[in-house]
Scaffold this active site. Sequence first.
Site, PDB file in Angstrom:
ATOM      1  N   GLY A  63       0.049   2.448   6.726  1.00  0.00           N
ATOM      2  CA  GLY A  63      -0.473   1.233   6.088  1.00  0.00           C
ATOM      3  C   GLY A  63      -0.717   0.105   7.063  1.00  0.00           C
ATOM      4  NE  ARG A 108      -0.319 -16.997  -2.093  1.00  0.00           N
ATOM      5  CZ  ARG A 108      -0.231 -17.781  -3.161  1.00  0.00           C
ATOM      6  NH1 ARG A 108       0.097 -19.075  -2.998  1.00  0.00           N
ATOM      7  NH2 ARG A 108      -0.465 -17.317  -4.383  1.00  0.00           N
ATOM      8  CE1 TYR A 120       6.257  -7.541  -3.417  1.00  0.00           C
ATOM      9  CE2 TYR A 120       5.658  -5.215  -3.332  1.00  0.00           C
ATOM     10  CZ  TYR A 120       5.898  -6.418  -2.687  1.00  0.00           C
ATOM     11  OH  TYR A 120       5.783  -6.510  -1.326  1.00  0.00           O
TER      12      TYR A 120
HETATM   13  P1  NAP Z   1      -0.009  -0.673   2.556  1.00  0.00           P
HETATM   14  O1  NAP Z   1      -1.024  -0.972   3.596  1.00  0.00           O
HETATM   15  O2  NAP Z   1      -0.409  -0.562   1.135  1.00  0.00           O
HETATM   16  O3  NAP Z   1       0.745   0.701   2.972  1.00  0.00           O
HETATM   17  C1  NAP Z   1       1.690   1.246   2.100  1.00  0.00           C
HETATM   18  C2  NAP Z   1       2.305   2.434   2.797  1.00  0.00           C
HETATM   19  O4  NAP Z   1       3.271   3.022   1.933  1.00  0.00           O
HETATM   20  C3  NAP Z   1       1.273   3.502   3.150  1.00  0.00           C
HETATM   21  O5  NAP Z   1       1.635   4.115   4.367  1.00  0.00           O
HETATM   22  C4  NAP Z   1       1.421   4.471   1.989  1.00  0.00           C
HETATM   23  O6  NAP Z   1       1.052   5.816   2.305  1.00  0.00           O
HETATM   24  C5  NAP Z   1       2.924   4.389   1.765  1.00  0.00           C
HETATM   25  N1  NAP Z   1       3.288   4.832   0.431  1.00  0.00           N
HETATM   26  C6  NAP Z   1       2.924   4.280  -0.742  1.00  0.00           C
HETATM   27  N2  NAP Z   1       3.453   4.997  -1.764  1.00  0.00           N
HETATM   28  C7  NAP Z   1       4.151   6.028  -1.210  1.00  0.00           C
HETATM   29  C8  NAP Z   1       4.910   7.115  -1.716  1.00  0.00           C
HETATM   30  N3  NAP Z   1       5.054   7.307  -3.025  1.00  0.00           N
HETATM   31  N4  NAP Z   1       5.479   7.974  -0.848  1.00  0.00           N
HETATM   32  C9  NAP Z   1       5.325   7.803   0.477  1.00  0.00           C
HETATM   33  N5  NAP Z   1       4.638   6.780   1.046  1.00  0.00           N
HETATM   34  C10 NAP Z   1       4.052   5.913   0.194  1.00  0.00           C
HETATM   35  O7  NAP Z   1       1.189  -1.716   2.591  1.00  0.00           O
HETATM   36  P2  NAP Z   1       1.581  -2.795   3.708  1.00  0.00           P
HETATM   37  O8  NAP Z   1       0.823  -4.045   3.437  1.00  0.00           O
HETATM   38  O9  NAP Z   1       1.536  -2.147   5.051  1.00  0.00           O
HETATM   39  O10 NAP Z   1       3.113  -3.084   3.314  1.00  0.00           O
HETATM   40  C11 NAP Z   1       4.150  -2.492   4.047  1.00  0.00           C
HETATM   41  C12 NAP Z   1       5.442  -3.126   3.553  1.00  0.00           C
HETATM   42  O11 NAP Z   1       5.385  -4.545   3.759  1.00  0.00           O
HETATM   43  C13 NAP Z   1       5.683  -2.921   2.058  1.00  0.00           C
HETATM   44  O12 NAP Z   1       7.049  -2.640   1.831  1.00  0.00           O
HETATM   45  C14 NAP Z   1       5.296  -4.255   1.446  1.00  0.00           C
HETATM   46  O13 NAP Z   1       5.998  -4.485   0.247  1.00  0.00           O
HETATM   47  C15 NAP Z   1       5.703  -5.205   2.542  1.00  0.00           C
HETATM   48  N6  NAP Z   1       5.001  -6.506   2.515  1.00  0.00           N
HETATM   49  C16 NAP Z   1       3.635  -6.549   2.599  1.00  0.00           C
HETATM   50  C17 NAP Z   1       2.982  -7.793   2.563  1.00  0.00           C
HETATM   51  C18 NAP Z   1       1.480  -7.899   2.653  1.00  0.00           C
HETATM   52  O14 NAP Z   1       0.968  -9.020   2.523  1.00  0.00           O
HETATM   53  N7  NAP Z   1       0.761  -6.820   2.901  1.00  0.00           N
HETATM   54  C19 NAP Z   1       3.731  -8.976   2.468  1.00  0.00           C
HETATM   55  C20 NAP Z   1       5.126  -8.877   2.412  1.00  0.00           C
HETATM   56  C21 NAP Z   1       5.749  -7.639   2.447  1.00  0.00           C
HETATM   57  P3  NAP Z   1      -0.499   6.285   2.133  1.00  0.00           P
HETATM   58  O15 NAP Z   1      -1.239   5.676   3.286  1.00  0.00           O
HETATM   59  O16 NAP Z   1      -0.430   7.769   2.200  1.00  0.00           O
HETATM   60  O17 NAP Z   1      -0.963   5.747   0.798  1.00  0.00           O
HETATM   61  O1  GFB Z   2      -2.946 -12.128  -1.612  1.00  0.00           O
HETATM   62  P1  GFB Z   2      -2.982 -12.452  -3.057  1.00  0.00           P
HETATM   63  O2  GFB Z   2      -3.755 -11.547  -3.968  1.00  0.00           O
HETATM   64  O3  GFB Z   2      -1.519 -12.475  -3.655  1.00  0.00           O
HETATM   65  O4  GFB Z   2      -3.553 -13.962  -3.189  1.00  0.00           O
HETATM   66  P2  GFB Z   2      -0.402 -13.614  -3.684  1.00  0.00           P
HETATM   67  C1  GFB Z   2      -3.878 -14.448  -4.452  1.00  0.00           C
HETATM   68  C2  GFB Z   2      -4.400 -15.868  -4.339  1.00  0.00           C
HETATM   69  O5  GFB Z   2      -5.680 -15.874  -3.663  1.00  0.00           O
HETATM   70  C3  GFB Z   2      -4.661 -16.435  -5.715  1.00  0.00           C
HETATM   71  C4  GFB Z   2      -6.704 -16.263  -4.579  1.00  0.00           C
HETATM   72  O6  GFB Z   2      -4.575 -17.838  -5.664  1.00  0.00           O
HETATM   73  C5  GFB Z   2      -6.103 -16.004  -5.961  1.00  0.00           C
HETATM   74  O7  GFB Z   2      -6.757 -16.809  -6.945  1.00  0.00           O
HETATM   75  N1  GFB Z   2      -7.916 -15.476  -4.310  1.00  0.00           N
HETATM   76  C6  GFB Z   2      -9.143 -15.992  -4.068  1.00  0.00           C
HETATM   77  C7  GFB Z   2      -7.980 -14.137  -4.226  1.00  0.00           C
HETATM   78  N2  GFB Z   2     -10.032 -15.008  -3.852  1.00  0.00           N
HETATM   79  C8  GFB Z   2      -9.321 -13.836  -3.942  1.00  0.00           C
HETATM   80  C9  GFB Z   2      -9.682 -12.473  -3.776  1.00  0.00           C
HETATM   81  O8  GFB Z   2     -10.854 -12.122  -3.530  1.00  0.00           O
HETATM   82  N3  GFB Z   2      -8.688 -11.548  -3.898  1.00  0.00           N
HETATM   83  C10 GFB Z   2      -7.402 -11.900  -4.172  1.00  0.00           C
HETATM   84  N4  GFB Z   2      -6.448 -10.936  -4.253  1.00  0.00           N
HETATM   85  N5  GFB Z   2      -7.012 -13.197  -4.353  1.00  0.00           N
HETATM   86  C11 GFB Z   2       1.071 -11.480  -3.721  1.00  0.00           C
HETATM   87  C12 GFB Z   2       2.083 -10.804  -4.620  1.00  0.00           C
HETATM   88  O9  GFB Z   2       0.860 -12.784  -4.209  1.00  0.00           O
HETATM   89  O10 GFB Z   2       1.570 -11.621  -2.422  1.00  0.00           O
HETATM   90  C13 GFB Z   2       2.416  -9.452  -4.083  1.00  0.00           C
HETATM   91  O11 GFB Z   2       1.539 -10.685  -5.938  1.00  0.00           O
HETATM   92  C14 GFB Z   2       2.682  -9.462  -2.597  1.00  0.00           C
HETATM   93  O12 GFB Z   2       3.548  -8.968  -4.770  1.00  0.00           O
HETATM   94  C15 GFB Z   2       1.745 -10.357  -1.828  1.00  0.00           C
HETATM   95  O13 GFB Z   2       3.982  -9.847  -2.337  1.00  0.00           O
HETATM   96  C16 GFB Z   2       2.218 -10.567  -0.407  1.00  0.00           C
HETATM   97  O14 GFB Z   2      -0.150 -14.142  -2.330  1.00  0.00           O
HETATM   98  O15 GFB Z   2      -0.742 -14.573  -4.768  1.00  0.00           O
END
Ligand code: NAP
Ligand code: GFB
Length: 325
Positions: free
Chosen positions: A21, A219, A147
Amino acid sequence: MADGARMGAKSKRILVTGGSGLVGRAIEQVVKEGAGQAEEEWIFLSSKDADLTDAAETKAVFDRYQPTHVIHLAAMVGGLFRNMKYNLDFWRKNVHINDNVLHSAHEHGVTKVISCLSTCIFPDKTTYPVDETMIHNGPPHSSNFGYSYAKRMIDIQNRAYSEQHGRMFTAVIPTNVFGMHDNFNIEDGHVLPGLIHKTYLAQRNGTSLAVWGSGNPRRQFIFSLDLARLFIWVLREYKEIEPIILSVGEEDEVSIKEAAESIVAAMGFKGELVFDTSKSDGQYKKTASNSKLRKYLPDFKFTPFSQAVKETCDWFVANSDQARK
Ligand code: NAP
Ligand code: GFB
């Protein structure tokens, strides 16, 4: 194999769940660029290696690799709109994944596990900035309670494994992450990859760019490569069970509108921005303090936001065919 003593195995075998991911690929890149150490073997898993919601498949992958350390990233992940649609799935899948990974790590005698929470799991009604002591002080925002509660349980499990078995299971709390190899799916992904994808399409089709919501929410965004570097530090140096927030400073918080304007500048988009206020804003803000991180790493340098956005946009344009979207 008793205790994973494989012939010629390196002394440290680091298993990265969710290695395919956004965050996993960033860790893989910084390891490849030299952040790894000679005695370390790094294994990056995807769901093809094991469906971690299944206990037997989880045990099998731990049997196979006999890890000494685990960076646990695997999760059902998504932006605001995916969370609003599937709170039950986010709860169930993540609770199963987390329990399977942590219990397999315990049963295989893993030395250290680092799991991943998120700054969106803090109480909705709170003072700001939030810090690591506030995780359980009240219900999370309604948009992603499934979540959020699943992630909060990791902190509970870490404390329980420490208290009952002396395990070094800890967690980091990243803020919103973005970068190469993100999920650019417009419906399910996060805001920055969604806007990058939409800007790309608006440019190609000569249409306006629809920013969802008012653009007013705020954010803190962390570049995936910076987070990856911090993960390596946590793996080697962080010794607390208590989680640590990994985020840019409060002063680096931007509005969604400002974030959209950074993407527009990076992509050279000349069309119109339209704010679709029929779409939810979600949490207005979740301003987090990184003072605990700064006590450990006062000199860590985050990539400037505009530079990180530009690198991500350039990557997406160059890889739009194979990017997740
Ligand atoms: P991502 O791009 O969606 O990647 C998710 C990963 O988890 C992929 O490698 C996926 O494998 C794997 N996965 C999902 N379901 C699975 C299952 N059932 N069994 C085995 N592997 C599975 O997510 P990410 O953004 O890198 O997030 C990584 C971590 O950071 C997560 O724990 C997330 O909660 C945390 N996090 C993310 C954000 C953010 O903004 N992205 C913010 C805060 C915390 P496949 O590639 O095979 O689907
Ligand atoms: O990254 P995002 O989807 O999640 O951002 P959160 C949502 C914010 O961006 C809202 C605005 O204020 C939306 O109205 N926004 C504007 C958009 N344009 C877009 C667009 O094209 N796509 C999206 N997705 N939003 C998430 C949590 O909250 O943060 C998850 O729900 C996770 O659990 C993630 O932890 C890191 O930042 O609001």
